[in-house]
Design an enzyme around this catalytic site. Structure first.
Site, mmCIF file in Angstrom:
data_model
loop_
_atom_site.group_PDB
_atom_site.id
_atom_site.type_symbol
_atom_site.label_atom_id
_atom_site.label_comp_id
_atom_site.label_asym_id
_atom_site.label_seq_id
_atom_site.Cartn_x
_atom_site.Cartn_y
_atom_site.Cartn_z
ATOM 1 C CB THR A 21 -12.207 -14.327 -56.252
ATOM 2 O OG1 THR A 21 -12.298 -15.338 -57.180
ATOM 3 C CG2 THR A 21 -11.031 -13.202 -56.881
ATOM 4 C CG HIS A 50 -15.671 -19.138 -63.512
ATOM 5 N ND1 HIS A 50 -16.403 -20.129 -63.384
ATOM 6 C CD2 HIS A 50 -16.332 -18.289 -62.925
ATOM 7 C CE1 HIS A 50 -17.437 -19.999 -62.596
ATOM 8 N NE2 HIS A 50 -17.386 -18.695 -62.371
ATOM 9 C CG LEU A 86 -13.755 -9.377 -57.806
ATOM 10 C CD1 LEU A 86 -13.037 -8.917 -56.507
ATOM 11 C CD2 LEU A 86 -12.489 -9.763 -58.674
ATOM 12 C CG ASP A 87 -15.392 -15.936 -60.427
ATOM 13 O OD1 ASP A 87 -16.457 -15.086 -60.794
ATOM 14 O OD2 ASP A 87 -14.673 -16.556 -60.642
ATOM 15 C CE1 TYR A 88 -20.563 -16.783 -51.296
ATOM 16 C CE2 TYR A 88 -19.211 -18.590 -51.696
ATOM 17 C CZ TYR A 88 -19.908 -17.845 -50.923
ATOM 18 O OH TYR A 88 -20.192 -18.301 -49.671
#
Length: 285
Positions: free
Chosen positions: A138, A221, A134-136
């Site tokens: 998110t 993304h 998961l993105d930083y």
């Protein structure tokens, strides 16, 4: 060279490439990139012979990792995690926004797992490893493998698109009630379906929309790029935003809310949902 770790292949259904099988079995090469580097440097041997990335692993093989130069001992990050599901094979935890899943930083989910999860009692138990990212910025659900076999199988389930992920986001601007976004990312096919749950008028952003998202592919993304591509960027996004419509200081309004799949070992249906963060509820109570 000095042997650092040894692994015996006890249970495997069919032969599998070394770089796929060995992900997660060694503590000192915890990521796919570090594993690949170790193989290329000749630091991994199978049955006494230097291995290559193309080598296939079978039951009964012995895999040896030789000591990496100047490798410091891994420290554990003492950080409490919300564990929503756990058994001997896998776990599902909640990742807060503003935290890395893994990488070279110390304060990562990866470094905190061993402090928060119970050790598996299975013979092929290994250090717990995230099987996706998961993105930083998110928040949301993260799937963890606790055995060598489960890490491999869960990765395969993601590749086969047999794990359904649902996200919620707040995006800005006027948007259709539902639809599908088919917009290539990095010259690769990418697809996302969306459905607007609720809309509110906003003096600054015209409209704010609580949107449910289902990514059908897994590009980097993807959700952020797709909503930006149709003119409805996610609130708080610092990379994909419309000029004069950026919200600063509140973080990204993107949340991985649900994971649903068939447990590959127990065959039970796993359906775990994590409620929306408080900042979402301040806009859509």
């Amino acid at each position: 060279m000095k042997i650092s770790e040894t692994h015996n292949v006890e249970s495997i259904a069919t032969p599998i490439r070394l770089q796929e099988y060995a992900f997660g079995i060694f503590k000192t090469v915890p990521t796919k990139s570090s594993l690949k580097k170790a193989i290329k440097k000749g630091l991994i041997k199978v049955n006494g012979k230097i291995a290559t990335t193309a080598l296939y692993i079978s039951k009964g093989d012995t895999i040896e990792l030789f000591q990496l130069e100047e490798k410091t001992q891994r420290k554990h990050f003492d950080f409490p995690l919300d564990v929503l599901f756990e058994d001997d094979y896998l776990a599902i935890i909640y990742k807060p926004a503003g935290m890395l899943v893994s990488g070279n930083s110390f304060a990562t989910i990866d470094n905190a797992l061993i402090q928060n999860l119970q050790k598996s009692n299975l013979p092929n138990a290994t250090r717990p490893r995230p099987v996706h990212r998961l993105d930083y910025p998110t928040s949301g659900l993260l799937l963890i493998g606790k055995t060598t076999e489960s890490i491999i199988v869960l990765n395969q389930l993601f590749e086969k698109k047999e794990i359904q992920k649902t996200y919620h986001a707040i995006c800005i601007g006027k948007i259709e009630k539902k639809g599908e976004i088919n917009f290539p990312i990095d010259d690769k096919e990418a697809s996302t379906s969306f459905e607007v749950i609720e809309t509110a008028e906003s003096p600054r952003f015209d409209f704010l929309n609580l949107v449910k998202l289902h990514p059908k592919t897994g590009r980097k993304h993807q959700l952020r790029k797709h909503l930006f591509a149709i003119g409805n960027p996610i609130l708080g996004d610092k990379e994909y935003f419309i000029e004069n419509k950026a919200l600063k200081g509140k973080g990204l309004f993107l949340h991985a809310s649900t994971l649903e799949f068939t447990h590959p070992f127990t065959k039970e249906t796993i359906n775990i949902t994590k409620e929306l963060p408080k900042k979402f509820k301040k806009i859509f109570p």
